[in-house]
Design an enzyme around this catalytic site. Sequence first.
Site, short mmCIF file in Angstrom:
data_model
loop_
_atom_site.label_atom_id
_atom_site.label_comp_id
_atom_site.label_asym_id
_atom_site.label_seq_id
_atom_site.Cartn_x
_atom_site.Cartn_y
_atom_site.Cartn_z
CD GLU A 184 -3.01 -0.93 2.23
OE1 GLU A 184 -4.03 -1.17 2.03
OE2 GLU A 184 -2.43 -0.75 3.46
CG ASP B 23 -7.68 -5.93 4.46
OD1 ASP B 23 -7.49 -6.01 5.42
OD2 ASP B 23 -8.07 -4.55 3.90
CD GLU C 117 -10.29 -2.09 7.63
OE1 GLU C 117 -10.05 -1.70 6.20
OE2 GLU C 117 -9.48 -2.58 8.08
#
Length: 682
Positions: free
Chosen positions: A273, A346, A374
């Site tokens: 990332e 993820d 999340e």
Amino acid sequence: MNFNLRQLAFFLLICCCIPSFVLAEDGSQLWLRFPHIKQGISSNQIFVKGNSATINIAKKELINYWQGQAVELKTDTSLKSLKDGFKITSDPKKITISSSTEIGLLYGVYHILRLQETKADTQNLNITEKPSYDVRILNHWDNLDRTVERGYAGYSLWKWDELPNVISPRYEAYARANASIGINSVVLNNVNASPNILKKDYLEKVKVLADIFRPYGIKVYLSVNFSSPKVLGNLENSDPLNKSVKVWWKDKTSEIYKLIPDFGGFLVKANSEGQPGPQDYGRTHADGANMMADVLKPFGGIVMWRAFVYNPTPEDRAKQAYNEFVPLDGKFRDNVIIQIKNGPVDFQPREAFSPLFGAMKKTSKMVEFQITQEYLGFSNHLVFLAPLFKETLDSDTYAFGKGSSIAKITDGTLKTTQLSAIAAVANIGEDNNWTGHHFAQANWYAFGRLAWNNDLTSDHIADEWLKQTFTTETNFVNPIKNMMLTSRETAVDYMMPLGLHHIFANEHHYGPEPWGDYPGARPDWTPVYYHKADANGLGFDRTMSGSNAVSQYNSPLKEIYNNINTTPENLLLWFHHVPWDYQMKNNKSMWDNLAYKYDKGVKGVRTYQKIWDQVESYVDKERFFAVQSKLKIQAKDAFWWKDACLLYFQGFSKMPIPYDIERPIHELEDLKKIKLNMKHHN
């Protein structure tokens, strides 16, 4: 009653000193409430040699809260094999807690207090406990400006601008909560690390926290930015094979250990990332990790090197960590642990487990879970994560034959390592209740308990937590425990059933956006990349004729996952592009099963609302109404997910939504217009 000013001042002082557990319940006491105890045993009923900070904490907990017989705390070097574990025995006159370490004695004290608060037997004790993992660590994704990436409980606990001079009382309260469930390590800062954390002024702030945590058996670790030598040291580069870079890290490490002699080590996110890493210089992950491991080795420090790596590529994203790390198996130093997310994508509501666990047989590995929600409704949704954690830990990788569970691979049972470790991304902020949702506290608790004992069941953990956090009343515990134990599956049903994954709204990951296909964006950052809906069917083909991700698993898993008829139906769309009319085990089509799952998820949350309302008399008003309000949000969100996904996918299936389930209440085009203004660190 008439008060003069002096009496009034004294009265106010006394009021301020009353412990907060007698006030309205705001959740700040977590599972350490002890609501019915005004005083424990006297100091002359505690027998212990020594007067260290840790021993004094253990004595204080007993004096404040223990209401049983006398207690002897005894260090015993013959128990070294238990590490920080303990033995507890009892006779009619006293309880004896023995351990080879002082922190083990403190853990033993918290254990008998847990037994007392859950109304378990404290009279006939013969208990031996040994932690499953050596390093039981919370990863805080906290930034130096006190924002928290993927944080949903307010700003960071760490008030960097006030440290080292002003010390919040919550620092010690945090350490106590962790020690009570056996967590012994903490990474203070975000894996997307600022190099500034390694500056002298910040290290002096870190030292203050380390000093507070130490008596509770907690070591401090730091996430570090791989480019720190270049950014802070003004070097030409941060190439791990550059001698000047090695010297910089060696000097910086020495500086840290002079301040914090028991510093744990570094956590590194590299070449993922956009984060810098050794690949920037044509080097491997092993080159980067080993360079850091070498400078930490003389001090006993470790490197936790994250395997969450992916870059723009036509390759299936779920395969990338395996592809990068398996060729390096056996090339890492013995004080390097590869930190692997539980799934290969993820932190999804459900994923197949990461194939890396069954592949890197010569390398130390640790699981990384996500406690912060999340992808599970933030702090708005009640989702108990112990079943998710257990699903991963109990998964059989077949790495060393049948029975090679991820738990046994990572805890040292099947693969002897210098240190075993397990990590989770924290959900803790400065909100009064610490986690933003009263039931989100249970996920912090569950991780700690499983890190200590990975054989515990989700049922056992939920039972413990409820009795300590709310009440031991059976009419409360039983229905609410059932709600907790089913809540993860309910969330999967109303979000992404049958193996669907990553169809969330862009960036903030709250709410559905299966239509997401963003112009100019990387394909693997778009929902359409993952669900691949078309006129023929739905799901990501990872079979041998597709991306061939199944080949990364050991036999017989690769064969099971490769065959649509033997793939577990809860992972069907993870591994296969499935025709809409494919007949499943219940003889209904895949499309109908998808619709029924979404409907079941909505009904599940509505049932939770009814269950919660029925236990109102057992809960203080403040927490009752707070949870009730959150369940209303969750119910609305569940229907939002159901309508968005079914209406969108119906455009491809061209099949009717089964008529015996509730009709959609939204229009698809209206749902597509929803754009929430939410940040990672709200």
